[in-house]
Design a protein around this motif. Sequence first.
Motif, PDB file in Angstrom:
ATOM      1  N   GLY A   1       0.803  -1.217   0.000  1.00  0.00           N
ATOM      2  CA  GLY A   1       0.000   0.000   0.000  1.00  0.00           C
ATOM      3  C   GLY A   1       0.834   1.264   0.000  1.00  0.00           C
ATOM      4  O   GLY A   1       0.346   2.340   0.335  1.00  0.00           O
TER       5      GLY A   1
ATOM      6  N   VAL B   1       0.297   9.997  -6.914  1.00  0.00           N
ATOM      7  CA  VAL B   1      -1.006   9.372  -7.138  1.00  0.00           C
ATOM      8  C   VAL B   1      -0.923   7.913  -6.715  1.00  0.00           C
ATOM      9  O   VAL B   1      -0.120   7.149  -7.242  1.00  0.00           O
ATOM     10  CB  VAL B   1      -1.416   9.467  -8.628  1.00  0.00           C
ATOM     11  N   MET B   2      -1.787   7.552  -5.753  1.00  0.00           N
ATOM     12  CA  MET B   2      -1.831   6.164  -5.296  1.00  0.00           C
ATOM     13  C   MET B   2      -2.968   5.437  -6.010  1.00  0.00           C
ATOM     14  O   MET B   2      -4.033   6.013  -6.246  1.00  0.00           O
ATOM     15  CB  MET B   2      -2.039   6.108  -3.786  1.00  0.00           C
ATOM     16  N   PRO B   3      -2.752   4.189  -6.359  1.00  0.00           N
ATOM     17  CA  PRO B   3      -3.811   3.428  -7.021  1.00  0.00           C
ATOM     18  C   PRO B   3      -4.949   3.117  -6.043  1.00  0.00           C
ATOM     19  O   PRO B   3      -4.742   2.966  -4.845  1.00  0.00           O
ATOM     20  CB  PRO B   3      -3.111   2.149  -7.466  1.00  0.00           C
ATOM     21  N   ARG B   4      -6.182   3.028  -6.599  1.00  0.00           N
ATOM     22  CA  ARG B   4      -7.354   2.737  -5.763  1.00  0.00           C
ATOM     23  C   ARG B   4      -7.652   1.247  -5.685  1.00  0.00           C
ATOM     24  O   ARG B   4      -8.406   0.819  -4.820  1.00  0.00           O
ATOM     25  CB  ARG B   4      -8.569   3.484  -6.307  1.00  0.00           C
ATOM     26  N   SER B   5      -7.065   0.476  -6.606  1.00  0.00           N
ATOM     27  CA  SER B   5      -7.306  -0.962  -6.599  1.00  0.00           C
ATOM     28  C   SER B   5      -6.046  -1.682  -7.067  1.00  0.00           C
ATOM     29  O   SER B   5      -5.114  -1.057  -7.580  1.00  0.00           O
ATOM     30  CB  SER B   5      -8.471  -1.313  -7.521  1.00  0.00           C
ATOM     31  N   ARG B   6      -6.063  -2.989  -6.913  1.00  0.00           N
ATOM     32  CA  ARG B   6      -4.912  -3.791  -7.350  1.00  0.00           C
ATOM     33  C   ARG B   6      -4.757  -3.722  -8.870  1.00  0.00           C
ATOM     34  O   ARG B   6      -3.641  -3.668  -9.385  1.00  0.00           O
ATOM     35  CB  ARG B   6      -5.105  -5.248  -6.884  1.00  0.00           C
TER      36      ARG B   6
ATOM     37  N   GLU C   1      -5.612  -1.255 -10.825  1.00  0.00           N
ATOM     38  CA  GLU C   1      -5.065   0.058 -11.161  1.00  0.00           C
ATOM     39  C   GLU C   1      -3.569   0.107 -10.836  1.00  0.00           C
ATOM     40  O   GLU C   1      -2.782   0.676 -11.591  1.00  0.00           O
ATOM     41  CB  GLU C   1      -5.805   1.164 -10.405  1.00  0.00           C
TER      42      GLU C   1
END
Length: 154
Positions: free
Chosen positions: A86, A93-98, A100
């Motif tokens: 995580g 920008v962090m991904p919202r799902s695996r 992504e």
Amino acid sequence: MIIWRGWGILAVLYIGALIGLLVGGLGAGVLRFEGAMPLMAGVALLLGGAITTLHGWYVNITAPRSRATAWALEAEPKMQAAAQAGAFAIDGVMPRSREEADAMIDAEITRGRAVIGRHGPHSLFFVPMEAIGILAIVSGLGFLGVGVFLTIMG
């Protein structure tokens, strides 16, 4: 004035040394028929062009691709581990799902390969080394043709 980048000056040294050796050394002292000089120049250009092409291909194409592959093999597991923990982000920008995260990792690996694996900077007068080698080979074939013609006609 000779303008070169990286190892581009070696094109002049490879081709020039072989021309000096074959035309100046062997051609002047050993071979004494009418087509000898163009034949020796042709052989020198062929050999120098081949060496220049191979070296240019290695430093401009093969080595950058190898560096890009090595980087990708090292960076992808690190990015996957960071995404799993995580802590993976690109430009904040962090991904919202695996899914992504996987898409972002693939995009970053593709971008990194393109940057690291781009064509090398080794050139002479802004012409890549491998292209100079090919031009020398073509010129060498021309000299060989002239030498054969002079030998047959002479």
